[in-house]
Design an enzyme around this catalytic site. Sequence first.
Site, mmCIF file in Angstrom:
data_model
loop_
_atom_site.group_PDB
_atom_site.id
_atom_site.type_symbol
_atom_site.label_atom_id
_atom_site.label_comp_id
_atom_site.label_asym_id
_atom_site.label_seq_id
_atom_site.Cartn_x
_atom_site.Cartn_y
_atom_site.Cartn_z
ATOM 1 C CD GLU A 53 51.698 2.174 -6.490
ATOM 2 O OE1 GLU A 53 51.024 1.159 -6.700
ATOM 3 O OE2 GLU A 53 52.908 2.266 -6.769
ATOM 4 C CG HIS A 112 50.743 -0.599 -3.022
ATOM 5 N ND1 HIS A 112 50.892 -1.724 -2.250
ATOM 6 C CD2 HIS A 112 50.709 -1.042 -4.314
ATOM 7 C CE1 HIS A 112 50.930 -2.786 -3.019
ATOM 8 N NE2 HIS A 112 50.826 -2.396 -4.285
ATOM 9 C CG ASP A 147 47.809 -0.500 -6.155
ATOM 10 O OD1 ASP A 147 47.102 -1.420 -5.698
ATOM 11 O OD2 ASP A 147 48.678 -0.682 -7.037
ATOM 12 C CG HIS A 171 48.837 1.611 -10.160
ATOM 13 N ND1 HIS A 171 50.016 1.446 -9.463
ATOM 14 C CD2 HIS A 171 49.163 2.352 -11.256
ATOM 15 C CE1 HIS A 171 51.006 2.048 -10.105
ATOM 16 N NE2 HIS A 171 50.508 2.608 -11.192
#
Length: 248
Positions: free
Chosen positions: A113, A115, A145, A182
Site C-alpha cells: 500500500e 500511503h 491509497d 483504497h
Amino acid sequence: MEILANTHIENYPYPTNEWVDKWLRLCDKYEIVPVEYGNWIDSHVLGDRDLTTEESYEMLARDIRLAHRLGFKVMRTKMPVISNELAPVKNWREIIKMALPLAEELDIKMCPEIHTPTNLKGQMVTDFVDFIKETGTKHFGLNIDFSVFRLKFGENEFRDPLYTPNAPEDIIPLLPYIYCCHAKFINMSDDFEETTIPYKEIIRILKEHDWDGYLLSEYEGADKYDFGYEVGQTLRKQHIMLKNEIGD
C-alpha cells in the site's frame, strides 16, 4: 470487499473448513466479490531478532495460499517499515522474489500500500516499479491509497510533517502496475462531494486511461469506529459520488 486477515478470519491463519465454507457461502449469497486480502509480513514478530528471508517468505506463502482459498485475487502485502517515509525492510526484494512462483501459480497479485506521507515520485515507489520491470512480473504491483492526494485537514487534525500532496496526474505512469486503490474518504458533503480529496480529477484520469482495477471504500472520518447509522449514510454518500463520477 477487503478484509484484514488477522482481524477478520476466525482462528487465523488456520481457519476451519467450516469457517471457510461459510465465508464462501455468504459471499455467494450476498454477491460479494472478495477483492483484497490484507496481510502483513511481520518480520519483527519475534522482537529480539528479525525473521530471516526464508522465514518471512513462509509467512507470506501461508497467506497467499489462504487468500486463494478464500477467493481473493489481490493481497495488500504490508511489510514492516524502517523509516518515517514508510520504506520497507531491506530484504523485501528477496522475500517477494521467492514468493512470485507461488503467486503466479495461484494467480495472486501482491500489492504494498502506498500511503501518506509517501510521494508517488519518491524512491520507494521507484524501487517497486523497477522491481516489477526487472522481473517482468504481473503478480506484484501497487495499491494507491487516495490519502496521498489529500488537500485539506481540520484545524486540530494531525498532518504528517513529511506530507506534501501528490497531484492526481502523478498516478498516470503508475497505472499499469496498480491493481486496486483504497478510495479513502474523510468528509462527505450532503451534495455527495468528498471535500478533502480531489475525486473528480482522480476518477477522470482513471477513466481517460481505461484503468480497470478496483476502488475499495475506506472511511477515515472522525467517527470511523462508530459503526452506526451515520457512518453507513456516509458510506452511501461516497458510493453515490463514485457512481456519479464513474457512470455506467
